[in-house]
Each structure stands twice: as C-alpha cells, then as structure tokens.
Design an enzyme around this catalytic site. Sequence first.
Site, PDB file in Angstrom:
ATOM      1  N   ARG A   1       0.818  -1.213   0.000  1.00 37.66           N
ATOM      2  CA  ARG A   1       0.000   0.000   0.000  1.00 37.66           C
ATOM      3  C   ARG A   1       0.857   1.272   0.000  1.00 37.66           C
ATOM      4  NH1 ARG A   1      -2.992   0.703   4.761  1.00 37.66           N
ATOM      5  NH2 ARG A   1      -3.530  -1.483   4.667  1.00 37.66           N
TER       6      ARG A   1
ATOM      7  N   TYR B   1     -13.352  22.697 -11.329  1.00 37.47           N
ATOM      8  CA  TYR B   1     -13.833  21.479 -11.992  1.00 37.47           C
ATOM      9  C   TYR B   1     -15.129  21.057 -11.289  1.00 37.47           C
ATOM     10  CZ  TYR B   1     -13.350  16.536 -13.487  1.00 37.47           C
ATOM     11  OH  TYR B   1     -13.533  15.280 -14.009  1.00 37.47           O
TER      12      TYR B   1
ATOM     13  N   ASP C   1      -5.190  23.068  -8.262  1.00 37.27           N
ATOM     14  CA  ASP C   1      -5.401  22.077  -9.318  1.00 37.27           C
ATOM     15  C   ASP C   1      -4.616  22.589 -10.520  1.00 37.27           C
ATOM     16  OD1 ASP C   1      -6.283  20.604 -11.528  1.00 37.27           O
ATOM     17  OD2 ASP C   1      -8.277  20.281 -10.676  1.00 37.27           O
TER      18      ASP C   1
ATOM     19  N   LYS D   1      -4.835  13.199 -17.680  1.00 37.11           N
ATOM     20  CA  LYS D   1      -4.802  14.102 -18.839  1.00 37.11           C
ATOM     21  C   LYS D   1      -3.434  14.037 -19.525  1.00 37.11           C
ATOM     22  CE  LYS D   1      -8.935  14.994 -17.469  1.00 37.11           C
ATOM     23  NZ  LYS D   1      -9.301  16.013 -16.507  1.00 37.11           N
TER      24      LYS D   1
HETATM   25  C1  LIG Z   1     -10.250  15.808 -15.405  1.00 36.52           C
HETATM   26  C2  LIG Z   1      -9.930  16.782 -14.342  1.00 36.52           C
HETATM   27  C3  LIG Z   1      -9.912  16.376 -13.010  1.00 36.52           C
HETATM   28  C4  LIG Z   1     -10.284  14.979 -12.572  1.00 36.52           C
HETATM   29  O1  LIG Z   1      -9.438  14.009 -13.049  1.00 36.52           O
HETATM   30  P1  LIG Z   1      -9.967  12.479 -13.200  1.00 36.52           P
HETATM   31  O2  LIG Z   1      -8.714  11.727 -13.403  1.00 36.52           O
HETATM   32  O3  LIG Z   1     -10.892  12.480 -14.374  1.00 36.52           O
HETATM   33  O4  LIG Z   1     -10.652  12.135 -11.926  1.00 36.52           O
HETATM   34  C5  LIG Z   1      -9.573  17.313 -12.070  1.00 36.52           C
HETATM   35  N1  LIG Z   1      -9.273  18.570 -12.401  1.00 36.52           N
HETATM   36  C6  LIG Z   1      -9.280  18.988 -13.677  1.00 36.52           C
HETATM   37  C7  LIG Z   1      -8.936  20.404 -13.986  1.00 36.52           C
HETATM   38  C8  LIG Z   1      -9.621  18.121 -14.686  1.00 36.52           C
HETATM   39  O5  LIG Z   1      -9.666  18.549 -15.956  1.00 36.52           O
END
Ligand SMILES: *Cc1c(COP(=O)(O)O)cnc(C)c1O
Length: 392
Positions: free
Chosen positions: A55, A108, A180, A205
């Site tokens: 873990r 988001y 973020d 992403k």
């Molecule tokens: C897609 C996204 C997320 C979430 O990511 P996931 O891997 O889909 O959970 C968070 N913040 C931003 C800005 C995003 O574009």
Amino acid sequence: MKKETQIVSLGRDKKWTQGVINPPVVRASTMVFDTMEEMRFASKNKANGELFYGRRGGPTHFAFQAAISELEGGVGTALYPSGAAAISNALMSFLKAGDHLLMVDSAYEPTRALCDSLLAGFGVETTYYDPMIGAGIKDLIQDNTKVLFLESPGSITMEVQDVPTLSKIAHEHGIVVMLDNTWASPINSRPFDMGVDISIQAATKYIVGHSDVMMGTATANEAHWEQLRENSYLMGQCISPDDVYLASRGLRTLSVRMAQHEKNALQVANWLATRPEVDHLRHPAFESCPGHEFFKRDFTASNGLFSFVLKEGSSKALTALVENMKHFKMGFSWGGYESLILSVSGIDSIRTATTWDKSKPLIRLHIGLENPDDLIADLEAAFERFNAQQNK
Ligand SMILES: *Cc1c(COP(=O)(O)O)cnc(C)c1O
C-alpha cells in the site's frame, strides 16, 4: 537542467530500474524481511522509497513519484486512482468539522460537488470566490479558514488566477494553499515558486497522454508532505504498478506532445478568432481571456485545451455543430493525442460567486496531434451546419 532534459532522466534511479531504461512493473503486496533489524529499518523509513508494504508502493511507484516531485518542484508526491481522488484526499487531509474552505468558483465541477455534498456533510463550510478576486480574497477569510483552493485556469471558462497574490495573503493567515495544476501539467508553471503548498494533477490528462489510464497526483512542499502522505495512506489510497508504468512511459514524451498541442491549438484558435460566429476566445494566450496577464507572467506555454464563446446559437444549431464531425469526437476528459469537442450548457448553474451569460453558448475544444489544417476544415464544415440550422 531544462524540463525537457529532466523528464527524460528523472526517477530512473538504478535502485528502482536495476539498470534497464524504463522503471519496470513490480507487482507486490507483501514485502519480506529476513531480520528484525531490516524490518525495523523499513518501518522507520517507509516514506522514503524503501520497501515496506504494497500500500506504500514499490519501485515502479517510487520512480514515478520522484519524477513528478522534481518536475512540480515539491518534496513528495502521493498517487491516487484518479484526479478526483487526488483532490478529495488533499482536501480531506487538511480539513475537519468546523473548518472553512475557500473554493474557486470556476473549479472542476466534481470538485464543487464534493464540497457541496460530502464536505458539507462532514461539517466543512465552503465559500466560493471569484477567480479574478486577487487581493480581495482577504475579505472572505474567516478565523476558521483552513484551505484556499485554486484551479488556474478554471475548468471550461478558463480564468487565469493571480496565484502568487492569493498564496501570499493565505499564508499571512496560516491557510494551506492547494492548486489544481492540471492545465499547466508539471512542465508549464512553477507552482511552488508561486507559494502553492500542494499541487494537484489529474495525471489522466497530459501526463498519461494516451486516454487509457485514470490517475491523480498530489505533490506537497516540506511543511505539508507528511500530513498529506499519512492521511492519504489512512484513506487507503494505492494504485496498480501497471498504471504507473503507463503514466511513467507517457511522461517521457510530455514535452514534445505539449509543444505540438500548443502549436496546433494556437493555429486553430487564431482561425476561430476570425470567424464571424465567434464572440471571443477563452484561451489563456489570448487577450480576451480573463487573467491573460497572469498567464503571460506565470506560465511558460499553453496547450491544446481552450474554449470559445459564440455570439448566439439555438440548441439545434449547437447540436448540428458538434455532431457528425470527422476528427473531433465528443467526450469528457482531455489531454490525450486526439481532438475533442464539447458543447457546454448550464455553466450559469455551477457558478455562484460570479455570473455567466447563458445567452452566449460555449464550446470547449481539445486540440490533439492531428494536422491542424484538417481540424480547421472539420470546424469549417461544423460552422456551415451550425449556420444552416441557425438561419432556418
Ligand atoms: C479531469 C480533471 C480532473 C479529474 O481528473 P480524473 O482523473 O478524471 O478524476 C480534475 N481537475 C481537472 C482540472 C480536470 O480537468
């Protein structure tokens, strides 16, 4: 060292790769020790890239974590099964009942939903703030404000925030600053130089970059790493080494992909700017984007993701625009090699500290690695379908 050079070499410590180029997939739950002495050492150093228990991760994880920490500019990185999990774990690691959270209005959407549902249920109060608030944030700080959460540029509407000013004010009040940072990826900004304490990536992403893995990362500075790491561990966060392998492989081409996404997107955006149907672009590299001056100051480059706002558009005309595209497909997420298109409605209903004029429709694009001339031809045909419906 330049970022391009770093992403080729980072994390490839011989201790983890055993001399091969790519950190291999090491599948493990139990890790075994021969002596009490070795076991004691592992327990003491379990957070320092030493084998302890599955873990806590293994060599595949450690190599990738080291690379991301270095690129983001922090001291440690926790891994999560999605970007959403990185956000929820970072927030829950630093908030408890009775605390107050300042959340950017352009967050988001699932981040917002987390605040309004789970966090509210746990007794955490959220105040949404205008992404362009700047120094005005100080009027929203309460005695119990513990976290300031930023997302820059914001999801969908793309406002770029004045991160250094916001961080400075937060720190004067002992508030933890989380960002973020997905749009910048780990190579197009320096979050920790701007005062951020925890930088979050939806690795799903651009880091993964091939639309085939869900993953999140949260990187912390020295002061916040232990609390983030231990609380995420308590919440049982761990991910498969196979996924880490793919993310680590994606990472090695991040800089070339990003440069091409940026170039292609700028060509498409410049063309869109000449279209009579377009009201304005929401692309941080364009003056029409709120916070463009902060983009120029704080980012080294843009990428493939931006939005544009139309002067008008009936729902039928918007449907005609986005359906039957040759290259752009409709889909959530972004950051892969392929182009995506989304007609986004209901923005006004997920903004409470700011207003959004819903009479002007917004289209979000992710520009992939196709030749931009083909993408422009695709959009040209889309506008023809749009106009045919709109003028009916
Ligand atoms: C897609 C996204 C997320 C979430 O990511 P996931 O891997 O889909 O959970 C968070 N913040 C931003 C800005 C995003 O574009």
